[in-house]
Design a protein around this motif. Sequence first.
Motif, short mmCIF file in Angstrom:
data_model
loop_
_atom_site.label_atom_id
_atom_site.label_comp_id
_atom_site.label_asym_id
_atom_site.label_seq_id
_atom_site.Cartn_x
_atom_site.Cartn_y
_atom_site.Cartn_z
N GLU A 1 -6.25 9.95 -7.57
CA GLU A 1 -5.55 9.69 -8.83
C GLU A 1 -4.43 8.66 -8.72
O GLU A 1 -4.13 7.97 -9.69
N ASP A 2 -3.82 8.56 -7.55
CA ASP A 2 -2.68 7.66 -7.39
C ASP A 2 -2.95 6.48 -6.48
O ASP A 2 -2.10 5.59 -6.37
N GLY A 3 -4.09 6.47 -5.82
CA GLY A 3 -4.40 5.35 -4.95
C GLY A 3 -3.66 5.36 -3.64
O GLY A 3 -3.47 4.31 -3.02
N VAL A 4 -3.19 6.54 -3.18
CA VAL A 4 -2.59 6.63 -1.85
C VAL A 4 -3.64 6.27 -0.81
O VAL A 4 -4.78 6.77 -0.85
N LEU B 1 -9.50 10.09 4.13
CA LEU B 1 -9.20 8.68 3.95
C LEU B 1 -10.34 7.75 4.34
O LEU B 1 -10.26 6.54 4.10
N ARG B 2 -11.38 8.29 4.92
CA ARG B 2 -12.47 7.43 5.42
C ARG B 2 -13.11 6.57 4.32
O ARG B 2 -13.41 5.39 4.55
N PRO B 3 -13.30 7.08 3.09
CA PRO B 3 -13.84 6.20 2.05
C PRO B 3 -12.94 4.99 1.76
O PRO B 3 -13.43 3.91 1.45
N VAL B 4 -11.62 5.18 1.86
CA VAL B 4 -10.69 4.06 1.68
C VAL B 4 -10.88 3.06 2.81
O VAL B 4 -10.93 1.84 2.59
N TYR B 5 -10.97 3.56 4.01
CA TYR B 5 -11.19 2.71 5.19
C TYR B 5 -12.47 1.89 5.04
O TYR B 5 -12.49 0.68 5.30
N ALA C 1 0.84 -1.20 0.00
CA ALA C 1 0.00 0.00 0.00
C ALA C 1 0.88 1.25 0.00
O ALA C 1 1.77 1.37 0.84
N PRO C 2 0.64 2.19 -0.93
CA PRO C 2 1.42 3.43 -0.92
C PRO C 2 0.82 4.44 0.06
O PRO C 2 -0.34 4.84 -0.07
N TRP C 3 1.61 4.82 1.04
CA TRP C 3 1.20 5.84 2.00
C TRP C 3 2.11 7.06 1.83
O TRP C 3 3.22 6.96 1.31
#
Length: 373
Positions: free
Chosen positions: A35-38, A93-97, A13-15
């Motif tokens: 755009e980058d999936g961070v 970041l909540r949507p990723v979570y 995972a890129p952070w």
Amino acid sequence: MNRLQALAAAGTAPWLDFVERRFVEDGKLQALVDEDGVTGVTSNPSIFEKAIGGGTAYDDALAAFDRSNPDAATVDRYEHLAVADIVRVADILRPVYDRTDARDGYVSLEVSPSLADDTDGTIAEARKLWAAVDRPNLMVKIPGTRAGAPAITAAIADGINVNVTLLFSREDYARVLEAYAAGLEERVRTGRPRDRVASVASFFVSRIDARIDGEIDRRVAAGDADADTLSSLRGKVAVANAKLAYADYQTFIASDRWQALVAKGVQPQRLLWASTGVKDPAYPDTLYVDQLIGPETVNTMPPATLAAFRERGTVAPTLTADVDDARDVMAQADRLGLDLPSVTGALAVEGVAAFVASFDTLLAAVAGKKPAT
């Protein structure tokens, strides 16, 4: 799919290892996510020192806080600013979570580094920060010191996500794996949910090469009889150390103890590669990303390294490749007296001291921004 997205697809995972208010307010972080999936963000006292103390971006917010809290302590003034930033990032970041079912989408905030040798103080501050941010996708950063290990167990048992920081040695990492498992076992024992409790173990990379390479260069310049072999190890020890730490992780998750926890629905503690910006300009600027790609890992990159990998990184399953070569590198380093245990021990102590110094400088900068009258 760009290279950062491909990196995530390969299991790493890129952070982003950076937090700054204007960067967030200007939509730049949101663009990296979209755009980058961070999928995560890390902070530390040095980052906040530069962000808060290095300009005027926080002055209006601090003045507003001071008007309502004229007698607030300096540390409370700092925490007000830091917590506000972390909350904003957590919400981005909540949507990723949510999409990853609590597997990713985290932002980290560190307990005071002055508590690195204070177990009870670390536990109390972890609980304080967890309550202040009040977001399920916060990770509280706790140093992986001997005093930090029982604090990690207690925080995990409380349901607080933990980013264990300042890991340099496999021995320290083994202690952290144990601490995480013990915290989860306590949640199982008491019948509390554990499927959304997460942790990463931040294993530092480039600082090891910087120290080892310096010793190699000194000995080569002095005409060491093993100069050729020493030179062949430049830029290899840190990656070898990280690869063997990942092998330790693979052994641990195959154990009966861990598999019993898996049956209870727990998450793995992912290894997070930290300090991944190269220190030696002779090395490719994507070295510590290219060489550490594999399942269930994270790479937290400063902005320049993130941009470099997007432009010219190489995505391949490198983390589990050439592990025997990594063992050979470590054996040669030991035979030649490069003394990695002493190096990693010193780096851990120095890392805490550096963060304490940054934190003190940060508080001095906040104190210098006088409360509004």
